[in-house]
Design a protein around this motif. Structure first.
Motif, PDB file in Angstrom:
ATOM      1  N   SER A 152      29.276  35.868 111.756  1.00 54.85           N
ATOM      2  CA  SER A 152      30.230  36.275 112.784  1.00 54.85           C
ATOM      3  C   SER A 152      31.670  36.008 112.369  1.00 54.85           C
ATOM      4  O   SER A 152      32.606  36.487 113.001  1.00 54.85           O
ATOM      5  CB  SER A 152      29.935  35.527 114.089  1.00 54.85           C
ATOM      6  N   GLU A 208      30.917  42.069 114.162  1.00 51.76           N
ATOM      7  CA  GLU A 208      29.970  42.201 115.275  1.00 51.76           C
ATOM      8  C   GLU A 208      29.021  43.380 115.118  1.00 51.76           C
ATOM      9  O   GLU A 208      27.888  43.341 115.597  1.00 51.76           O
ATOM     10  CB  GLU A 208      30.735  42.329 116.600  1.00 51.76           C
ATOM     11  N   THR A 231      23.268  34.089 114.242  1.00 54.36           N
ATOM     12  CA  THR A 231      24.612  34.347 113.732  1.00 54.36           C
ATOM     13  C   THR A 231      25.187  33.077 113.124  1.00 54.36           C
ATOM     14  O   THR A 231      25.068  31.992 113.690  1.00 54.36           O
ATOM     15  CB  THR A 231      25.530  34.848 114.863  1.00 54.36           C
ATOM     16  N   GLN A 233      28.539  31.049 111.730  1.00 52.31           N
ATOM     17  CA  GLN A 233      29.991  30.960 111.897  1.00 52.31           C
ATOM     18  C   GLN A 233      30.533  29.943 110.896  1.00 52.31           C
ATOM     19  O   GLN A 233      30.341  28.746 111.037  1.00 52.31           O
ATOM     20  CB  GLN A 233      30.336  30.538 113.327  1.00 52.31           C
ATOM     21  N   TYR A 254      23.426  30.322 117.282  1.00 51.69           N
ATOM     22  CA  TYR A 254      24.655  30.282 116.491  1.00 51.69           C
ATOM     23  C   TYR A 254      24.618  29.024 115.625  1.00 51.69           C
ATOM     24  O   TYR A 254      24.552  27.906 116.150  1.00 51.69           O
ATOM     25  CB  TYR A 254      25.890  30.239 117.395  1.00 51.69           C
TER      26      TYR A 254
END
Length: 532
Positions: free
Chosen positions: A148, A153, A168, A170, A255
């Motif tokens: 991400s 996206e 995802t 990060q 995440y």
């Protein structure tokens, strides 16, 4: 290792138990990570390697092939024009970007500049033959992993395409958009925005106001510019019907983020956000080259390690700036390892070793490493904290200024302003850290905190990814806050209702008092007339 040695036995037994109850099958995992940033890919790679070692089959689309072929690891190499952008930068363009990032208040428009680069990258991805073939294939995947960081996206569509849960990654600490998407609290009053260079977690009224404005602007840009732009990319370049970006974001199961309270200000997280900072750090995995090891072993006064990361184009810096470093290093009693993409620099002294590549965690972990001169990138700073080495931070752009500010606030380093580099300022910054033991002591204290965990970051990442696989996407981890609008989250509708009730009560009370006072006034007038 991250756990303390005294706890190793119990941790080992616990991990064996986790292994016994873990996934009983080898999942096929699609990793769609096209962004070319090397340092951020190292974070992605740490997760993929951990999953591969657990027995899962990885199918990866990225610009970085593995160093050697691996069984059950399929890599498809993809490249975009974005990779060439940083190579074209002149020093003036680089300086301009750095000045914007080092502005005196949080700058949400940094994200806009990033999206202007990554949105064309996403367009390119969907037009490549290997990606079209993947979308039209009859492949089966049990899980999809996307990155991400920096606005990708549209890559979430692969989870929808293959009917698989999406995880995802990060590479930065949690940014406002991620917190909002995950249903996590923004913590505006206590956690400065990622691009803030002036605020700490003890903000003044003005800093809290600026933090509120910055985070609000970031979210407005995200929802009114970035998501519509990514929607348009899917509509124009995706070869099949695709759901909206909003739907795709709403289906993210987990995440995995680059965060830990030892390396950034602490904040709460919802269960679907898992901090795994440190997954890139393994000092023993890549041994030091013999010449580098000998150079460090022989440095009786210690070693200063100087590296500005993988993105900062040090080779475009003017000669006078390079010579400023050369002059300072010549006067140091310490030896210096200088990572730079140059074969030689004029007037370099014998105590300086130039190198184009080093196993950084290993260099920082060497007992003779006494100082790290760094650009303040997230991964470099984390490796310094893990090793307990103090820093001199020369921040340029992105999250670097905020990271250097954090190091200053925690007393593990000092800042050297990029636009004020001279022989005098370099020497002052280096001596300030080397001659004051508090910086080393604070760095070692944070190192102990950073390492003290119930399980390693790799084990944590694997456990939670497999948890998602075991529980069909694990959407029970997702907060209902994602279904609320911004004003509902801020309780502005409640506040408005309360204020309305207060105003109505005030008006009613005022009317009643007016009536009562009016009647008393009339009675007083009547009484006066009778007396007359």
């Amino acid at each position: 290792m991250f756990p303390q040695e005294s706890n190793m036995k119990s941790v080992f037994l616990w991990l064996l138990l986790l292994n016994a109850i873990g996934c009983s099958f080898s999942a096929r995992i699609l990793a769609m990570t096209p962004f070319h940033g090397k340092s951020h890919y190292i974070f992605v790679s740490g997760i993929l390697k951990a999953l591969h070692q657990r027995g899962h089959h990885i199918v990866e689309y990225s610009p970085f092939p593995p160093s050697k072929p691996l069984a059950n690891y399929t890599h498809v190499e993809i490249h975009t024009e974005l990779e060439k952008e940083f190579q074209k930068w002149t020093f003036e363009e680089f300086l301009q970007a750095a000045k914007m990032s080092n502005s005196l208040w949080p700058n949400p428009f940094i994200f806009l500049n990033i999206w202007w680069m990554t949105n064309p990258m996403c367009k390119e991805i969907f037009q490549q033959e290997s990606i079209k073939n993947l979308i039209n294939s009859k492949e089966h995947f049990d899980l999809v992993i996307t990155e991400s960081t920096f606005g990708q996206e549209s890559m979430l569509v692969f989870g929808d395409r293959f009917g698989a849960p999406t995880v995802t990654i990060q590479g930065l600490s949690s940014v406002p958009a991620l917190n909002r998407d995950a249903g996590n609290a923004l913590s505006i009053a206590s956690v400065p925005e990622t691009t803030s260079v002036v605020a700490t977690d003890n903000m003044t009224f003005v800093q809290r106001l600026l933090n509120f404005v910055s985070i609000t602007c970031s979210l407005l840009l995200y929802y009114n510019y970035q998501l519509p732009a990514q929607n348009k990319i899917l509509q124009e370049y995706y070869v099949q019907d695709a759901p909206s970006i909003g739907e795709l974001v709403g289906n993210v199961s987990l995440y995995l983020i680059n965060s830990h309270p030892a390396v950034e200000y602490p904040r709460p997280y919802t269960p679907n956000i898992i901090p795994i900072t440190g997954i890139t750090i393994s000092p023993d995995r890549t041994p030091l080259p013999k010449d580098l090891k000998k150079f460090m072993d022989d440095a009786k006064e210690g070693v200063v390690y100087f590296s500005l990361g993988t993105i900062v184009p040090v080779h475009v810096l003017p000669e006078n700036l390079l010579q400023a470093f050369v002059s300072v290093f010549k006067k140091l009693p310490q030896s210096v390892i200088w990572k730079i993409d140059l074969d030689s620099i004029p007037n370099l002294s014998n105590n300086v070793m130039l190198t184009k590549w080093v196993p950084q965690p290993g260099v920082l972990a060497h007992p003779n490493c006494v100082l790290f001169m760094t650009h303040g990138g997230a991964f470099s700073q984390q490796e310094a904290i893990h090793a307990g080495v103090p820093t001199v931070g020369i921040a340029f752009f992105g999250d670097q200024p905020a990271n250097v500010k954090f190091a200053e606030h925690r007393g593990i380093g000092v800042r050297l302003a990029f636009d004020n580099i001279s022989e005098e300022t370099i020497s002052t910054a280096i001596n300030m850290v080397l001659k004051n033991p508090k910086y080393k002591e604070n760095a070692q204290r944070l190192s102990r905190i950073f390492r003290d965990r119930p399980m390693s970051p790799a084990d944590s990442a694997v456990f939670w990814v497999e948890y998602v696989l075991r529980h069909g996407g694990a959407h029970h981890l997702r907060s209902a806050a994602t279904q609320l609008s911004w004003y509902q989250l801020a309780l502005l509708d409640i506040l408005a209702a309360v204020m309305a009730v207060v105003v109505i009560l005030f008006l009613v009370l005022r009317k009643l008092l007016s009536l009562v006072c009016g009647r008393k006034g009339q009675k007083h007038v009547s009484t006066s007339k009778k007396k007359n």
